[in-house]
Enzyme design. Structure first.
Site, PDB file in Angstrom:
ATOM      1  N   ASP A 378       7.331 -24.079  20.330  1.00  0.00           N
ATOM      2  CA  ASP A 378       8.190 -24.120  21.513  1.00  0.00           C
ATOM      3  C   ASP A 378       8.196 -25.468  22.219  1.00  0.00           C
ATOM      4  O   ASP A 378       9.103 -25.747  23.012  1.00  0.00           O
ATOM      5  CB  ASP A 378       7.766 -23.021  22.488  1.00  0.00           C
ATOM      6  CG  ASP A 378       8.117 -21.636  21.968  1.00  0.00           C
ATOM      7  OD1 ASP A 378       8.980 -21.546  21.077  1.00  0.00           O
ATOM      8  OD2 ASP A 378       7.520 -20.648  22.431  1.00  0.00           O
ATOM      9  N   TYR A 463      11.920 -15.460  25.441  1.00  0.00           N
ATOM     10  CA  TYR A 463      10.627 -15.255  26.089  1.00  0.00           C
ATOM     11  C   TYR A 463      10.487 -16.057  27.373  1.00  0.00           C
ATOM     12  O   TYR A 463      10.991 -17.174  27.493  1.00  0.00           O
ATOM     13  CB  TYR A 463       9.482 -15.621  25.135  1.00  0.00           C
ATOM     14  CG  TYR A 463       8.851 -14.402  24.501  1.00  0.00           C
ATOM     15  CD1 TYR A 463       8.026 -13.559  25.232  1.00  0.00           C
ATOM     16  CD2 TYR A 463       9.086 -14.079  23.170  1.00  0.00           C
ATOM     17  CE1 TYR A 463       7.455 -12.437  24.656  1.00  0.00           C
ATOM     18  CE2 TYR A 463       8.529 -12.958  22.589  1.00  0.00           C
ATOM     19  CZ  TYR A 463       7.708 -12.138  23.345  1.00  0.00           C
ATOM     20  OH  TYR A 463       7.153 -11.017  22.781  1.00  0.00           O
ATOM     21  N   LEU A 522     -12.402 -32.980  30.088  1.00  0.00           N
ATOM     22  CA  LEU A 522     -13.415 -32.796  31.124  1.00  0.00           C
ATOM     23  C   LEU A 522     -14.226 -34.078  31.309  1.00  0.00           C
ATOM     24  O   LEU A 522     -14.616 -34.725  30.331  1.00  0.00           O
ATOM     25  CB  LEU A 522     -14.361 -31.658  30.742  1.00  0.00           C
ATOM     26  CG  LEU A 522     -13.874 -30.223  30.963  1.00  0.00           C
ATOM     27  CD1 LEU A 522     -14.607 -29.263  30.045  1.00  0.00           C
ATOM     28  CD2 LEU A 522     -14.081 -29.825  32.419  1.00  0.00           C
ATOM     29  N   PHE A 655      -7.784 -34.821  13.436  1.00  0.00           N
ATOM     30  CA  PHE A 655      -8.610 -35.300  14.552  1.00  0.00           C
ATOM     31  C   PHE A 655     -10.094 -35.034  14.291  1.00  0.00           C
ATOM     32  O   PHE A 655     -10.954 -35.709  14.858  1.00  0.00           O
ATOM     33  CB  PHE A 655      -8.227 -34.588  15.851  1.00  0.00           C
ATOM     34  CG  PHE A 655      -6.866 -34.933  16.406  1.00  0.00           C
ATOM     35  CD1 PHE A 655      -5.929 -35.626  15.662  1.00  0.00           C
ATOM     36  CD2 PHE A 655      -6.518 -34.550  17.696  1.00  0.00           C
ATOM     37  CE1 PHE A 655      -4.678 -35.931  16.171  1.00  0.00           C
ATOM     38  CE2 PHE A 655      -5.273 -34.848  18.223  1.00  0.00           C
ATOM     39  CZ  PHE A 655      -4.347 -35.538  17.455  1.00  0.00           C
ATOM     40  N   ASN A 657     -13.093 -35.290  12.245  1.00  0.00           N
ATOM     41  CA  ASN A 657     -13.601 -36.061  11.107  1.00  0.00           C
ATOM     42  C   ASN A 657     -15.085 -36.385  11.252  1.00  0.00           C
ATOM     43  O   ASN A 657     -15.539 -37.458  10.850  1.00  0.00           O
ATOM     44  CB  ASN A 657     -12.782 -37.337  10.913  1.00  0.00           C
ATOM     45  CG  ASN A 657     -12.635 -38.129  12.204  1.00  0.00           C
ATOM     46  OD1 ASN A 657     -13.339 -37.870  13.181  1.00  0.00           O
ATOM     47  ND2 ASN A 657     -11.725 -39.078  12.207  1.00  0.00           N
TER      48      ASN A 657
END
Length: 758
Positions: A378, A463, A522, A655, A657
């Protein structure tokens, strides 16, 4: 003004008059109106630029400046997207280009130079010897003087022209092709089997468009052109090849009806005339859709409960910065990816640098080609642009603050979605904490769970996705997604019951999965963090006070994860019951300060990795993956993956690895979702109850005690106190505080305006 609109306005006026009259009869006329007491210095538009503007979405004026600059400086002819042909050049989108994190932190934390404000422009080059998609960084804003091609830098290769997403005008052209050229080739079938007239059908596409890179062959499902047409398939589906840059060369490749496949419409007509087509005729519905109509089946009665703020909002909005109690954050709505927040702080300390929606996938199953082939990403439809106007008192409280969103995506000028974002404080009517003590001494202590909610709702075709970012007074952030809207359906034939439930006579509610991906950068106690898991185990030991007996002793199991591979948790694999980002500092009690990630999700199975398109949505393999943050990995997927999932421009699996993740700047990529097997109660709409998924970011030894104990909303009294005294118990004053009548704004709705400003 047309008659229908006039009657609607009349009904609204009558309804408001009735409501006002009812209030006046049931409330004393002398009741004062609540006076808003906006906090000092709290303005929607600051007189001085705030630091949060580094994250602010582009303004309409900036979008126009970028468009004008590109038209004047690209050195080749451009056509506005809504009027462009595949053989033209057009600007597809213009969004904010985020500056590098190091530059932003230097500016926010160390009074460094403000990062240059830039835009990212996507241009479709169809009018070239080598058609392609190019991405440009354009700056500085608001008056651009340069543009730089960063396509290869971002994706490691050029973007092929066939990877572009469909323009709105492309889908219109496909429908026109069917109406003007294809349906007339089967006149008897269309009239007798479908009850067709020139306006009675709507076609919607299935994606991706084929089986290999370069394919642009789209299955179109035909439905009745009535309200809620998603629930009215007629059993006819047509595959159209739109790979040519010459629209006149687009053609039908295959036709499907009621379990049978045909070469083209002429073949369908011929076999129909020969009596070899099995017809199961769908009843013609009324224009309001009948069972798909959302009109209430009963008249309204008394007004339900309303929420209001006796002294006005307790939060502040200044530009794109929100402050509430101990919280502050910057917000935005990216045209493609939707809602996101930045620089999230509690008690002035940053906890999250970026929390952003990445994508929402939906994979379907059916025995008809359209739904069988439908594997939607989407993001490509524009999750931000699809955030439409919100309705007061339903989508958000009357008292919420409503804000506009501005987008340049598949348009000729900036598109404004009025009142498409809302921010409000909400009393969840649930104690955040409480205790009634009746042993030795008697006392009661508690705190109501008053939260701040940042909300938007994206309408992606059938939706509706409700995106919530919720801020609690104990330092927790909750992110949730609720799903509603119409289900996608198929024509019910043959073994259809193996793919869902029958929801109407000839309508199948098709089985499907929803998965939503988030990026959570974070920064707990600083940029450098580690990932720690806590769990439990029972160990059999001798009872120290009675060695003849054994006891199963519960112990804590703690592990610091070292690499990205260790921190990539598969969707169906065991998941740690306690996992958190740990800082390089400790609280008063010697524990690493941390923030815990708590996921609530009931996902279906991920697409098998052997599937040729799986790498395009390989983020779906993992419930949680924690990676080392990199500027060259800003998002987990791409708008181009939808139309070429077989050679994805971004593959999230790459990503991971095995890089070290101890004492590094880390990003948590979180996947939540659910399996949906539609049932009769999904008609006419799926309800939000039971269809919510998300995650929580909770303090874990980050503080020395629960920070909510310092909230001014706290309640405490004992049996030895006068609990009717306002000095002892502020709840005793509620009757006086809440004796005013809320001053609700007049009802307005902008949702039917500016939908297609082309």
């Amino acid at each position: 003004m047309n008659t229908k609109l006039a009657w609607l306005l009349f009904a609204l006026c009558v309804g408001m008059a009735f409501f006002i009259g009812w209030v006046s009869r049931t409330r004393p006329q002398k009741t004062p109106v609540c006076q808003s007491q906006q906090q000092e210095g709290c303005l929607k538009d600051g007189g001085q630029e705030g630091p949060s503007l580094v994250f602010a979405d582009l303004t309409p004026e900036e979008m126009v400046q970028v468009k004008t600059y590109l038209w004047d400086n690209l050195g080749m002819p451009l056509v506005d997207a809504p009027r462009s042909k595949p053989s033209d050049n057009c600007i597809y989108s213009i969004v904010l280009y985020l500056p590098p994190k190091t530059e932003v932190l230097e500016f926010l934390d160390h009074q460094g130079r403000k990062p240059t404000r830039q835009a990212l422009a996507v241009v479709h080059f169809g009018n070239q010897e080598d058609p392609n998609i190019t991405e440009y960084v354009v700056g500085p804003l608001p008056r651009p003087t340069y543009h730089q091609d960063i396509t290869v830098q971002r994706y490691g290769r050029k973007l092929q022209y066939y990877e572009r997403f469909f323009l709105s005008i492309d889908i219109i052209r496909i429908n026109i092709l069917l109406i003007t050229k294809e349906y007339p080739k089967a006149p008897k079938f269309m009239r007798q089997a479908i009850d067709y007239n020139a306006t009675s059908l709507l076609g919607r596409p299935a994606l991706p468009p084929g089986f290999r890179s370069g394919d642009r062959k789209v299955w179109m499902q035909l439905s009745r052109n009535v309200a809620g047409f998603y629930l009215h398939p007629v059993g006819l589906e047509v595959q159209v090849d739109v790979s040519s840059l010459n629209v006149s060369a687009w053609n039908v490749q295959s036709v499907f009806y009621n379990g049978q496949y045909f070469r083209d419409m002429e073949d369908l007509e011929r076999q129909f005339n020969e009596g070899r087509v099995q017809v199961a005729k769908v009843k013609k519905p009324p224009l309001d859709g009948g069972y798909s109509s959302l009109k209430p089946r009963v008249p309204p009665k008394q007004q339900g409960p309303l929420q209001y703020e006796p002294h006005g909002p307790r939060y502040c909005i200044r530009d794109n910065q929100v402050s509430f109690m101990s919280w502050s954050f910057a917000f935005g709505m990216e045209g493609n990816r939707g809602p996101r927040i930045f620089d999230v702080r509690f008690q002035g300390e940053r906890i999250v640098y970026e929390l952003s929606l990445q994508d929402a996938s939906a994979l379907y199953g059916s025995n008809s080609p359209m739904a069988m082939n439908n594997r939607l990403e989407d993001l490509s439809y524009g999750l931000g642009r699809a955030a439409l106007s919100l309705t007061q008192g339903v989508d958000c409280p009357h008292s919420a603050t409503y804000l506009d969103g501005h987008y340049f995506l598949d348009s000729s000028r900036p598109l404004t979605r009025r009142n498409s974002i809302c921010i409000f404080e909400y009393n969840a009517e649930l104690p955040l904490r409480r205790h009634f003590n009746h042993l030795l001494s008697e006392f009661y202590g508690a705190l109501p769970d008053s939260v701040l909610i940042f909300r938007a709702i994206s309408v992606i075709s059938n939706y509706d996705f409700i995106w919530d970012f919720v801020f609690h007074q104990n330092g927790a952030v909750r992110v949730s997604t609720h799903a509603s809207g119409y289900i996608q359906t198929s024509y019910f034939f043959g073994d259809a019951a193996d793919f869902g439930n029958r929801v109407q006579e000839l309508t199948l509610g098709t089985i499907h999965t929803h998965n939503i991906h988030y990026k959570v950068d974070l920064d707990v106690g600083g940029v450098k963090n580690s990932l720690v898991t806590n769990d439990m185990a029972f160990t059999k030991v001798q009872a120290p006070w009675d060695p003849e007996h054994e006891i199963h002793q519960m112990r804590l199991k703690r592990q610091i994860l070292q690499t990205e591979d260790e921190a990539a948790f598969r969707l169906d694999a065991p998941f740690p019951r306690n996992i958190y980002f740990a800082a390089n500092s400790t609280n008063r009690w010697g524990h690493d300060r941390g923030y815990r990630i708590q996921i609530y999700s009931f996902s279906g199975d991920h697409l098998p990795e052997s599937d040729p398109m799986e790498r395009a949505i390989s983020w779906g393999r993992y419930k949680l993956a924690v990676t080392k943050r990199k500027e060259e990995e800003p998002f987990s997927t791409s708008v181009y993956n939808q139309n070429d999932p077989w050679t994805p421009s971004v593959a999230f699996a790459d990503f991971i690895n095995n890089e070290t993740i101890t004492n590094e700047d880390l990003v948590a990529w979180i996947n939540v979702g659910f399996l949906h097997i539609p049932h009769s109660e999904d008609i006419p709409n799926t309800v939000t109850v039971g269809n919510a998924v998300g995650f929580m970011l909770r303090p874990y030894n980050f503080f020395d005690d629960d920070p909510s104990i310092y909230s001014p909303d706290g309640v405490f009294f004992s049996s030895k106190q006068d609990i009717t005294s306002c000095a002892v118990n502020h709840l005793a004053c509620v009757a006086k505080i809440a004796s005013c009548l809320p001053n609700f704004p007049p009802f307005s709705y902008e949702g039917f305006r500016n939908l297609t400003r082309l």
